[in-house]
Design a protein around this motif. Structure first.
Motif: not given
Length: 748
Positions: A244-249
């Motif tokens: 979930e975090l990688a695409p946002e980063l």
């Protein structure tokens, strides 16, 4: 590269990452607490009700690889801190953590290893082009064009790269194609073992965790297999957060990265690695707190279950009947129209490579025993038996000899079925089947060992021994045929469930899921921890398709080409006393039949020095795979700091006290969890990366009682995970550190 981490991961962004991680973990751990009570009830009910599976014909070894070195040799490793390639003496011990030493001299002098790498979740790449294709997809607009400088220059034509979607990458080179092939097989075995990490003898925590992962992802509308269900629980949680975090980063940081495409990719890999380690540390802390809380509550929960078992079962059956009456018409139509027509195709796709793999296991076992028998006839007879049996006993854990078996499973293709049923990757099924192959090979070898050892007690002549070996071989092969048939049929049922159930749940969700909350009122409040509407709903869905799956596997067993026993052909244990033999002391062939201090018949020589203690024997590592390369030949592009011993790597037969201390599975975990650790430093400041193992190879869907999956081999502990760089002194405790782009080490 500049101060990448401090620029792009400032305090504000680190806090945002921590808050986002906290939110995801809190939500997931709520699912885990719910599933813990259900798993505890199911486990206790199974103990009371389950009749168990038919007894296996083959014996199984309790400690397959205690204190053994599987592989050793030289690797050429790229050091990211100074952008240089260095020769490393490397070995793979029983826990499958790749251990890197400065050189062989450092190993012989008991200098602590520079790094220990756990490969759970990694992929092996054998060319720079493969690597560039994967990393080029990390960031938009960074795909390398022809003629541009590559992200990595390899000094030889035979690289091996360990790639992870979030963690640090590792770069190795070999001198020849043959060495590359050997190390590829070894590292693939490490990945297979570490991916299969949550032990199945964990009857409560394991199922609760995997079910919680599935429920959490389904709550996000993510059905089907998940390729990153690999590593221990903390690794899997880190992968879950990064999903979930990688695409946002990426969306946030990609426009801010400077430089050429290759430089931007390097920056992103470094940032992703740092974030992954931050997430891992936070996940480890949260998971340990929740697990401790649940373990404290477990005795009270068990008391309730024991007291009210009948009432809980009655309540659950009442709930299941109500849910079944509601969804059965819809589920049956869905199964009939969208699943049933495709079951034979899925099964055929699974059966062909799997059956070929198990046939290859049989052939390899037959060949090795036959060759040993010929050697007994032609070269020394019983006096050499200990040496031959020492090698044979570790056949299942010989990556090179088992490679031909594993390769058969790589042919698995689901093609259009994979898209229809949302199977993200077939690696789950490949690795699970390969693990079954290894287990069945080891069971066959161990059964052969046990029967042969019993025969040797009769004092046979060389001619009698050879006839006995042939007779025992035929006996073991019959047992192997039966057990491998049972294992394959169970594997096919598990795989079909794993493919079809998520598909059915997704199809039924729009019309059924919103109606489930109204069934909550049917559960007594006192039993709410042990009965969940969502789980009962999934069990009902499973039952609608299970009969079709069982029928398909039963019909397939009739086809001779797959070498399966029909269900009606039940082979009762033909050796009632055989399993009693396995209860004795493990056989030490080197001690009993050959080796220092013993006569040819296994008895101590009268003039031999006092025998080594048992603990000293166990500290002797036994290498079971041939050397990768002649280490006397220095690798190019490097000068050796001091001359190496002319001894062959085959003489590496002692696990140093340091190796036993740092790498044993029962060792306590290090202070920190740097899963992908900073590059190995020349400084004496130690860096420890904690990681372990877990299972994309474990199928998530639990079959009814009696259909549970086999036990897995022992798994490496947190001590053997990630890359950890030890203090050269070997005295100070391990500290967790990271490194900024300027090379300054900072303790967490």
């Amino acid at each position: 590269m500049g101060d990448v981490l401090s620029t792009h991961l400032d305090d504000a962004r680190r806090q945002h990452i921590a808050d986002k991680t906290e939110k995801i973990l809190t939500e997931f751990l709520h699912f885990y607490e719910d599933q813990y009570g259900v798993a505890l009830f199911n486990s206790m009910r199974h103990e009371i009700e389950a009749t168990g599976m038919p007894q296996a014909q083959l014996l199984w070894r309790k400690v397959p690889l205690e204190e053994r070195i599987i592989f050793s040799g030289n690797l050429f490793q790229y050091q990211e801190d100074n952008k240089k390639w260095r020769n490393r003496f490397s070995l793979v011990p029983h826990n499958y953590g790749l251990v890197l030493y400065e050189n062989k001299v450092a190993y012989e002098r008991q200098v602590p290893p520079r790094a220990v790498i756990n490969s759970a979740g990694y992929k092996i790449l054998t060319s720079i082009d493969q690597y560039l294709e994967l990393v080029g997809n990390c960031l938009p607009g960074t795909t390398s064009k022809s003629g541009t400088a590559p992200i990595l220059k390899c000094p030889t034509q035979f690289p091996l790269i360990l790639w992870h979607p979030s963690a640090r990458h590792y770069y190795f080179c070999m001198m020849t194609e043959a060495e590359q092939g050997k190390w590829q097989a070894v590292l693939q075995d490490c990945i297979r073992h570490c991916n299969n990490g949550i032990p199945e003898d964990s009857k409560v925590e394991g199922p609760a965790f995997t079910d919680a992962i599935r429920m959490y992802r389904q709550s996000k509308e993510l059905y089907g297999t998940w390729e990153m269900l690999c590593g221990n629980e903390v690794q899997i949680l880190s992968n879950l957060v990064m999903e979930e975090l990688a695409p946002e980063l990426k969306a946030e940081l990609a426009p801010r990265l400077k430089g050429k495409p290759q430089e931007r990719l390097r920056q992103w890999i470094q940032i992703s690695d740092a974030v992954y380690r931050m997430v891992y540390e936070q996940a480890k802390e949260h998971f340990e707190v929740v697990l401790s809380k649940l373990q404290l509550a477990r005795p009270a929960m068990e008391a309730v279950i024991r007291t009210d078992m009948d009432q809980i079962i009655t309540s659950k059956e009442h709930l299941a009947n109500k849910i079944r009456a509601f969804i059965l018409p819809k589920a049956e139509v869905c199964v009939r129209n969208h699943v049933q027509p495709y079951i034979p195709s899925i099964l055929e796709a699974l059966m062909v490579p799997t059956s070929q793999g198990f046939t290859e296991v049989r052939d390899v076992f037959f060949k090795e025993v036959t060759d040993m028998n010929l050697n007994v006839i032609n070269e020394g007879g019983i006096d050499k038996l200990g040496e031959y049996m020492e090698k044979l006993s570790q056949l299942a854990y010989h990556p090179i000899k088992m490679q031909s078996c594993y390769e058969k499973m790589e042919l698995l293709r689901l093609d259009g079925l994979q898209q229809r049923f949302d199977v993200s990757s077939t690696s789950v099924f490949k690795q699970r089947a390969q693990i079954h192959m290894r287990e069945q090979m080891d069971n066959a070898v161990y059964t052969f060992e046990t029967l042969l050892h019993q025969e040797l007690g009769k004092g046979p002549t060389k001619e009698e021994l050879c006839k006995s070996i042939q007779r025992i071989l035929e006996r073991v092969l019959k047992k192997y045929d039966y057990d491998s048939s049972s294992v394959r049929k169970r594997f096919f049922r598990e795989a079909l469930l794993q493919i079809t159930i998520p598909f059915l749940l997704r199809k039924l969700a729009p019309t059924c899921k919103s109606e489930l909350p109204r069934f909550q009122e049917l559960i007594f409040e006192d039993f709410a921890r042990f009965i969940l509407v969502e789980n009962t709903y999934e069990e009902v869905v499973l039952q609608t398709v299970m009969k079709d799956i069982m029928q398909a596997v039963k019909e397939a067993a009739v086809q001779r080409k797959h070498n399966l026993y029909r269900d009606s052909m039940v082979m009762h244990n033909s050796d009632p006393n055989l399993h009693l033999l396995a209860e004795g002391t493990p056989i030490d062939w080197g001690e009993e039949y050959g080796g220092d201090g013993t006569g040819g018949n296994g008895s101590p020589c009268p003039d031999a020095p006092e025998a080594a203690t048992l603990s000293e024997k166990r500290r002797r590592a036994k290498q079971v795979v041939s050397v990768v390369q002649d280490e006397e030949m220095g690798l190019p592009f490097e000068t050796s700091p001091e001359p190496l011993s002319p001894a062959s790597l085959d003489s590496v037969t002692e696990p140093r006290g340091m190796l036993a201390q740092n790498l044993q599975a029962e060792s306590p975990p290090p202070a920190g969890p740097l899963l992908n650790g900073a590059p190995a430093q020349e400084s004496p400041q130690p860096v420890a990366d904690s990681e372990a193992s877990s299972p994309p190879s474990s199928l998530l869907w639990h079959l009814p009682p009696g259909e549970a999956a086999d036990h897995e081999p022992p798994k490496p502990s947190d001590q053997e995970t990630g890359e950890q760089v030890s203090n050269p002194s070997g005295c100070s405790p391990i500290h967790t550190t990271t490194e900024d782009s300027a090379g300054v080490q900072t303790e967490f």
